[in-house]
Design a protein around this motif. Structure first.
Motif, short mmCIF file in Angstrom:
data_model
loop_
_atom_site.label_atom_id
_atom_site.label_comp_id
_atom_site.label_asym_id
_atom_site.label_seq_id
_atom_site.Cartn_x
_atom_site.Cartn_y
_atom_site.Cartn_z
N GLY A 179 -8.94 -11.05 -7.77
CA GLY A 179 -9.77 -11.69 -8.78
C GLY A 179 -11.08 -10.95 -9.00
N LEU A 180 -12.03 -11.63 -9.62
CA LEU A 180 -13.33 -11.03 -9.92
C LEU A 180 -13.97 -10.46 -8.66
N SER A 181 -14.42 -9.26 -8.74
CA SER A 181 -15.10 -8.50 -7.69
C SER A 181 -14.19 -8.10 -6.53
N ASP A 182 -12.90 -8.49 -6.55
CA ASP A 182 -11.98 -8.11 -5.47
C ASP A 182 -11.54 -6.66 -5.64
N GLY A 183 -11.15 -6.07 -4.54
CA GLY A 183 -10.59 -4.72 -4.52
C GLY A 183 -9.43 -4.71 -3.54
N LEU A 184 -9.48 -3.83 -2.56
CA LEU A 184 -8.44 -3.77 -1.54
C LEU A 184 -8.59 -4.97 -0.60
N ILE A 185 -7.46 -5.44 -0.09
CA ILE A 185 -7.38 -6.62 0.78
C ILE A 185 -8.12 -7.79 0.12
N PRO A 186 -7.66 -8.24 -1.05
CA PRO A 186 -8.42 -9.22 -1.83
C PRO A 186 -8.30 -10.68 -1.38
N THR A 187 -7.32 -10.99 -0.55
CA THR A 187 -7.09 -12.41 -0.23
C THR A 187 -6.86 -12.62 1.26
N PRO A 188 -7.06 -13.84 1.74
CA PRO A 188 -6.76 -14.14 3.14
C PRO A 188 -5.27 -14.02 3.45
N TYR A 189 -4.41 -14.09 2.44
CA TYR A 189 -2.97 -14.01 2.66
C TYR A 189 -2.40 -12.61 2.40
N SER A 190 -3.25 -11.61 2.24
CA SER A 190 -2.77 -10.25 1.96
C SER A 190 -1.81 -9.75 3.03
N LYS A 191 -2.14 -9.96 4.30
CA LYS A 191 -1.28 -9.49 5.40
C LYS A 191 0.05 -10.22 5.41
N GLN A 192 0.02 -11.54 5.18
CA GLN A 192 1.27 -12.30 5.15
C GLN A 192 2.15 -11.85 3.98
N LEU A 193 1.53 -11.56 2.84
CA LEU A 193 2.28 -11.06 1.70
C LEU A 193 2.91 -9.70 2.03
N GLU A 194 2.14 -8.84 2.69
CA GLU A 194 2.67 -7.54 3.09
C GLU A 194 3.90 -7.73 3.98
N CYS A 195 3.81 -8.62 4.96
CA CYS A 195 4.95 -8.86 5.86
C CYS A 195 6.17 -9.38 5.11
N ALA A 196 5.96 -10.32 4.18
CA ALA A 196 7.06 -10.87 3.39
C ALA A 196 7.68 -9.78 2.51
N CYS A 197 6.84 -8.94 1.92
CA CYS A 197 7.35 -7.83 1.11
C CYS A 197 8.22 -6.91 1.95
N HIS A 198 7.71 -6.51 3.10
CA HIS A 198 8.43 -5.57 3.95
C HIS A 198 9.74 -6.16 4.45
N GLU A 199 9.75 -7.46 4.79
CA GLU A 199 10.98 -8.11 5.24
C GLU A 199 12.06 -8.09 4.16
N ASN A 200 11.64 -8.03 2.90
CA ASN A 200 12.57 -8.04 1.78
C ASN A 200 12.75 -6.68 1.11
N GLY A 201 12.25 -5.62 1.78
CA GLY A 201 12.46 -4.26 1.29
C GLY A 201 11.53 -3.82 0.18
N TRP A 202 10.37 -4.44 0.05
CA TRP A 202 9.40 -4.08 -0.98
C TRP A 202 8.18 -3.45 -0.34
N SER A 203 7.55 -2.51 -1.04
CA SER A 203 6.23 -2.00 -0.67
C SER A 203 5.18 -2.93 -1.27
N LEU A 204 4.03 -3.02 -0.63
CA LEU A 204 2.89 -3.75 -1.20
C LEU A 204 1.89 -2.73 -1.71
N ILE A 205 1.51 -2.88 -2.98
CA ILE A 205 0.52 -2.03 -3.60
C ILE A 205 -0.73 -2.86 -3.84
N GLN A 206 -1.87 -2.39 -3.34
CA GLN A 206 -3.16 -3.02 -3.62
C GLN A 206 -3.95 -2.03 -4.47
N LEU A 207 -4.37 -2.47 -5.65
CA LEU A 207 -5.01 -1.54 -6.56
C LEU A 207 -6.49 -1.83 -6.74
N VAL A 208 -7.20 -0.81 -7.17
CA VAL A 208 -8.59 -0.93 -7.56
C VAL A 208 -8.63 -0.65 -9.06
#
Length: 181
Positions: free
Chosen positions: A86-115
């Motif tokens: 959201g506004l002013s966010d960059g890398l690691i923007p949310t408290p659930y970023s790590k959980q999302l990364e784990c869910a992505c990896h478990e399902n064969g997806w990469s997680l991309i965090q953009l600026v």
């Protein structure tokens, strides 16, 4: 003599990430993104008490130098989940970023965090149109240089607006490659 106590910084509350930081536009604006891939695409090397992770390489016989190392091309994941803060966010923007990364990896997806240009102190100085153009540039880069074939968008706060705007006004080729649920 008074002893001063050193302040120890806290551990990152949102987790730590291992992956690759890359530049997807240049020279201006110079925008970056971070990709963390499933461990199935990485080889672990253990030396003493230190474990490092290195990319798996496959032989590449073409003359394209992108993402190559001595004639071998990195085996890249084709599924990319893009997390847009959201506004002013960059890398690691949310408290659930790590959980999302784990869910992505478990399902064969990469997680991309953009600026984006609107990230960090750039909020309020842009538009949804510019953010959509930059998401298009990221997807173009991911497709041509990092193996991206399928995309998913996860938006947090204003990042949700960016996702919806992209699906309405983005490049049709990348809209077709984007999963919607």
């Amino acid at each position: 003599m008074q002893q001063t106590r050193k302040m120890i910084p806290p551990i990152s509350p949102y987790g730590t990430f291992t992956g690759e930081l890359f530049q997807y536009t240049s020279p201006f604006p110079s925008l970056v993104a971070f990709e963390s891939s499933p461990s199935s695409h990485l080889s672990s090397i253990t030396t003493s008490n230190i474990t490092t992770t290195t990319p798996t390489f496959v032989q590449n016989n073409n003359n394209n130098n992108d993402d190559q190392y001595n004639g071998y091309k990195k085996k890249l994941n084709t599924k990319k989940c893009i997390l847009i803060g959201g506004l002013s966010d960059g890398l690691i923007p949310t408290p659930y970023s790590k959980q999302l990364e784990c869910a992505c990896h478990e399902n064969g997806w990469s997680l991309i965090q953009l600026v984006l240009s609107s990230s960090y102190l750039g909020f309020g100085n842009g538009s949804l149109e510019r953010d959509t153009q930059e998401i298009n540039k990221l997807m173009t880069y991911l497709h041509h240089h990092r193996g991206g074939e399928e995309f998913a968008l996860v938006g947090h706060s204003t990042g949700c607006q960016n996702s919806v705007h992209f699906l309405k006004h983005g490049d049709n080729e990348y809209i077709r490659r984007t999963k919607v649920s």
